[in-house]
Design an enzyme around this catalytic site. Structure first.
Site, PDB file in Angstrom:
ATOM      1  N   ASP A  12       0.866  -1.169   0.000  1.00  0.00           N
ATOM      2  CA  ASP A  12       0.000   0.000   0.000  1.00  0.00           C
ATOM      3  C   ASP A  12       0.910   1.228   0.000  1.00  0.00           C
ATOM      4  O   ASP A  12       2.099   1.136   0.347  1.00  0.00           O
ATOM      5  CB  ASP A  12      -0.888  -0.043   1.244  1.00  0.00           C
ATOM      6  N   ASP A  14      -0.123   5.078   1.016  1.00  0.00           N
ATOM      7  CA  ASP A  14      -0.328   5.985   2.155  1.00  0.00           C
ATOM      8  C   ASP A  14      -0.341   5.205   3.468  1.00  0.00           C
ATOM      9  O   ASP A  14      -1.164   4.310   3.671  1.00  0.00           O
ATOM     10  CB  ASP A  14      -1.664   6.724   2.008  1.00  0.00           C
ATOM     11  N   ASP A 170      -1.513  -0.975   5.857  1.00  0.00           N
ATOM     12  CA  ASP A 170      -1.810  -0.490   7.204  1.00  0.00           C
ATOM     13  C   ASP A 170      -3.297  -0.251   7.425  1.00  0.00           C
ATOM     14  O   ASP A 170      -3.687   0.422   8.392  1.00  0.00           O
ATOM     15  CB  ASP A 170      -1.055   0.826   7.466  1.00  0.00           C
TER      16      ASP A 170
END
Length: 223
Positions: A12, A14, A170
């Protein structure tokens, strides 16, 4: 936990590779000031940075998609963000070394994000991720995460089977997408993680730092 030996690591963006929350929060604060409102403290916005406009508007304005006024706020927020999306954003500590070590070990790596292409393509070269083996944005396929389509497209572009790739993220949607795609998943506990402990997401593994993730990968390669 022992994971299958990977041939590629997908990330991922961001909150996993890059700390983009400062620029996202600044864009939201500008939106509030433009409307004569008090700004939302950074510490309240940061945990929801991985959820993009949806998460940040929810915190700052208490609105969700479909509510009156939400769409106008979303458009204005994204315009603000596009104007200054790389002023304070940078890779998390240890990420550059992690990517270098992956390359040295012959492992491919790529980015799979829900960020729209118009932002991803601008941001990637400005924060040092231009060597990614593939970059999949939220509008690259017909469905964003948690749908598996973006991850399956990343594996296709790397000429790998999904099970040969790990996905690291996250946010709950990252783990859901990885599982749906048949990829081993790692929760990046150094990221934003929303309002939940990542260990509750049923990821295959949890790493608290990029260094810890590299150690996990090394153990897998040594099997």
């Amino acid at each position: 936990m022992s994971l299958p030996t990977p041939r590629a690591i997908l990330f991922d963006l961001d909150g996993t590779l890059a700390d983009t929350a400062p620029d996202l929060a600044a864009a939201m604060n500008r939106l509030q000031l433009e409307r004569g409102l008090t700004t939302t403290p950074y510490h309240a916005l940061r945990p929801f940075a991985s959820a993009g406009a949806r998460g940040l508007i929810g915190v700052a304005f208490g609105l969700k998609p479909g509510d009156d006024g939400y769409e106008a706020l979303r458009v204005a927020f994204l315009d603000n963000y596009a104007a200054s999306l790389a002023e304070q954003s940078s890779l998390f500590d240890g990420v550059s070394l992690l990517l270098q070590e992956l390359e040295q070990r012959g492992l491919a790596w790529g980015v799979v994000t829900n960020k729209a292409t118009r932002f991803t393509d601008l941001l990637i070269p400005q924060i040092g991720l231009q060597d990614a083996g593939c970059v999949i944005s939220g509008d690259t396929t017909a469905h964003p995460k948690p749908h598996p389509a973006p991850l399956l497209e990343a594996a296709r572009r790397l000429n790998l089977q999904p099970q040969e790739c790990w996905y690291v993220g996250d946010d709950l949607r990252d783990i859901q997408a990885g599982r749906a795609a048949g990829m081993p998943t790692v929760a990046a506990a150094w990221g934003y993680c929303g309002h939940a402990e990542p260990i509750t997401w049923e990821a295959d593994a949890l790493s608290t730092t990029p260094h810890e993730l590299m150690a996990l990968i090394q153990r897998s390669l040594a099997q």
